[in-house]
Design an enzyme around this catalytic site. Structure first.
Site, PDB file in Angstrom:
ATOM      1  N   SER A  96      -2.233  -1.198  -0.519  1.00 54.18           N
ATOM      2  CA  SER A  96      -1.535  -2.120   0.384  1.00 54.18           C
ATOM      3  C   SER A  96      -1.658  -3.599   0.068  1.00 54.18           C
ATOM      4  O   SER A  96      -0.953  -4.402   0.659  1.00 54.18           O
ATOM      5  CB  SER A  96      -1.991  -1.900   1.822  1.00 54.18           C
ATOM      6  OG  SER A  96      -1.256  -0.840   2.362  1.00 54.18           O
ATOM      7  N   SER A 145       1.213  -1.945   2.579  1.00 53.54           N
ATOM      8  CA  SER A 145       1.522  -2.321   3.945  1.00 53.54           C
ATOM      9  C   SER A 145       1.409  -3.820   4.225  1.00 53.54           C
ATOM     10  O   SER A 145       1.991  -4.297   5.192  1.00 53.54           O
ATOM     11  CB  SER A 145       0.603  -1.573   4.913  1.00 53.54           C
ATOM     12  OG  SER A 145      -0.746  -1.974   4.722  1.00 53.54           O
ATOM     13  N   LYS A 170      -2.881 -10.977   7.646  1.00 49.41           N
ATOM     14  CA  LYS A 170      -2.266  -9.716   8.058  1.00 49.41           C
ATOM     15  C   LYS A 170      -2.672  -9.469   9.509  1.00 49.41           C
ATOM     16  O   LYS A 170      -3.831  -9.711   9.877  1.00 49.41           O
ATOM     17  CB  LYS A 170      -2.796  -8.604   7.142  1.00 49.41           C
ATOM     18  CG  LYS A 170      -2.191  -7.230   7.349  1.00 49.41           C
ATOM     19  CD  LYS A 170      -2.762  -6.244   6.323  1.00 49.41           C
ATOM     20  CE  LYS A 170      -2.097  -4.882   6.370  1.00 49.41           C
ATOM     21  NZ  LYS A 170      -2.629  -3.960   5.337  1.00 49.41           N
TER      22      LYS A 170
HETATM   23  N1  GLN Z   1       0.942   3.279   1.309  1.00 48.33           N
HETATM   24  C1  GLN Z   1      -0.341   3.867   1.587  1.00 48.33           C
HETATM   25  C2  GLN Z   1      -0.309   4.538   2.939  1.00 48.33           C
HETATM   26  O1  GLN Z   1       0.692   4.494   3.567  1.00 48.33           O
HETATM   27  C3  GLN Z   1      -1.420   2.847   1.505  1.00 48.33           C
HETATM   28  C4  GLN Z   1      -1.476   1.967   2.671  1.00 48.33           C
HETATM   29  C5  GLN Z   1      -2.620   1.009   2.629  1.00 48.33           C
HETATM   30  O2  GLN Z   1      -3.186   0.737   1.565  1.00 48.33           O
HETATM   31  N2  GLN Z   1      -2.984   0.541   3.791  1.00 48.33           N
HETATM   32  O3  GLN Z   1      -1.267   5.105   3.371  1.00 48.33           O
END
Ligand code: GLN
Length: 489
Positions: A179, A155, A80
């Site tokens: 994410s 994400s 990532k």
């Molecule tokens: N979807 C969640 C957010 O937007 C989690 C994102 C993540 O785990 N980085 O904060």
């Protein structure tokens, strides 16, 4: 086998060590797969083909020598794009870091280099890891390999799609509110978020520091276990990393589930859950029972407050963490001729995308004088209640089983106009982060549109061996993890 990129990490590791394949052949197979599929999927923000070939050659030398091999030596992986990688552009999928080339490696990358893993490239994500679909990336679009009109989840969308499309054998992401687990579920791969503090976050671009955790993606549980073991453990450069020995997670795997109690929280079979998801997860729980587990019902009564709590805590921490992108310390500077304040404003306005700005505003508001007690302090109290729910649950069971998401991958664009709808995508993953627990998502079926469904397993802190054991038992007894999207063939 002519398509080496389809190997699991454990198979590839065995073949590499036996001298039956070379890392260079394996790496070339991955690079060919990327060339063939990535214009459509869009997993990669940056391909490091030359670095990969160089590392593969070095791995082959190491494998042919007598000492210093590691189970991941020669295995092609993706990252990532928030792990600092010396000399390789690291953007967090944000325009504000578009030209950022880090001067040092994150500990995760340093440990991978030491192990002799092959770094194939940097993967797309929601900007600063804020999102549930990968659509918030400021630098590229990623599609779900099972259906290109659908999102990957986020994400860590590029991490999940690259593993699902067999472009790399494994990948790393981060999980702040789901994410890793959500995109793993949407893309039909194994994704695992370890206990808070299990993996060093030194050199990992921060979103919400009391929640962020690094974890692996692979096509199998054993592969994920190997990836985790390589990077886990105390790091003097990250004071939040836990100082307990890292078990051999792969050794923990195998055998039936006699003596394991699985808790099923009713609150996680939420109203509006898709019938195919509900059915697949309940069937999966039945299979765990057939494998010897005892299944009990569990209550997690504060679950309904998790999303609200998370979006106060995470945005508050983000507003603080993102202060450093000011065009002086970090960030592409814009408008410097207009004086300092204008420069800050122009830099941040031009560099951050709309979701990141929304989070900074929400977080700054929640922390501001007069509102701190009403929002942030309150959220911290509810967080304690949520953690307490899990502590009580783990007095009665060893692991929890539930859906990773109430639905399968949605259409690209479907939730972009409605942030609240997007936030609700994480309704079943967020509590685990608030409580700092390990959680894993693995494929447990397909819906009527042939989209993967994820089973989420959760254990008490540092009980990763149990988590991998339950997941592997399910995986060995079923063949959902073996299915591959058509585009990968
Ligand atoms: N979807 C969640 C957010 O937007 C989690 C994102 C993540 O785990 N980085 O904060």
């Amino acid at each position: 086998m002519d398509k080496l990129n389809e190997l699991t990490i454990e198979e590839a590791s065995r073949l590499l060590h036996a001298g039956d394949i070379s890392s260079l052949e394996l790496t070339e197979a991955c690079l060919r797969q990327i060339e063939k599929t990535d214009t459509e999927i869009g997993s990669f923000l940056e391909l490091t083909a030359e670095l990969a070939r160089e590392q593969a050659r070095a791995a082959d030398t190491r494998l042919n020598g007598s000492d210093g091999v590691h189970p991941l030596t020669g295995i092609p992986i993706g990252l990532k794009d928030l792990f600092l990688t010396e000399g390789v552009r690291t953007t967090c999928a944000s325009k504000i870091l578009e030209n950022f080339s880090p001067a040092f490696d994150s500990t995760v990358v340093a440990r991978l280099r030491e192990a002799g893993a092959v770094i194939v490239g940097k993967l797309n994500m929601d900007e600063f890891a804020m999102g549930s679909s990968c659509e918030n990336s400021g630098l590229g679009q990623t599609s779900n390999p099972w259906n290109l009109a659908r999102v990957t989840g986020g994400s860590s969308g590029g991490s999940a799609s690259s593993v699902a499309a067999r472009q790399v054998l494994g990948a790393y992401g981060t999980d702040t509110g789901g994410s890793i687990r959500l995109p793993a579920s949407y893309c039909g791969v194994v994704g695992m978020k370890p206990t808070y503090g299990r993996v060093s976050r030194y050199g990992v671009i921060a979103f919400a520091s009391s929640l962020d955790q690094v974890g692996p993606f692979a096509t199998t549980t054993r592969g994920a276990a190997m990836l985790l073991r390589t990077v886990a453990g105390k790091d003097p450069l990250d004071s939040t990393s836990i100082d307990t020995p890292v078990p051999d997670y792969v050794e923990a795997v195998g055998g039936n589930l006699e003596g394991v109690t699985i808790g099923v929280p009713g609150e996680y079979f939420v109203e509006g859950i898709e019938p195919d998801v509900d059915a697949a997860v309940r069937t999966a729980i039945g299979q765990l029972e057939q494998l010897g587990a005892k299944v009990v019902e569990i209550e997690l009564p504060h679950t309904e407050y998790a999303v609200a709590t998370y979006y106060v805590v995470a945005t508050a921490e983000a507003s603080s963490n993102l202060g450093r992108y000011d065009g002086v310390r970090y960030g592409v500077r814009r408008g410097e001729e207009d004086g300092l304040l204008e420069m800050y404003g122009k830099t941040r306005d031009g560099g951050f995308g709309p979701e990141v700005k929304r989070r900074i505003m929400l977080g700054t508001y929640a922390l501001s004088a007069g509102y701190y007690d009403a929002y942030y302090l309150k959220a911290m109290k509810v967080r304690t209640l949520i953690r307490g729910d899990f502590e009580r649950a783990f007095e009665k069971c060893d692991a929890l089983a539930m859906p990773t998401s109430p639905a399968t991958a949605f259409e690209i664009g479907a939730r972009m106009g409605d942030p609240l709808q997007m936030y609700l995508s994480d309704i079943l993953t967020i509590s685990v982060n608030l409580a700092g627990l390990p959680g894993l998502s693995l494929p447990c079926g397909f819906d009527g549109n042939d989209l993967p469904i994820g089973l989420q397993l959760v254990t008490a802190p540092l009980a990763e061996p149990t988590l991998f054991k339950v997941a592997a038992a399910f995986e060995d007894a079923t063949d959902y993890s073996k299915r591959m999207p058509e585009i990968a063939r």
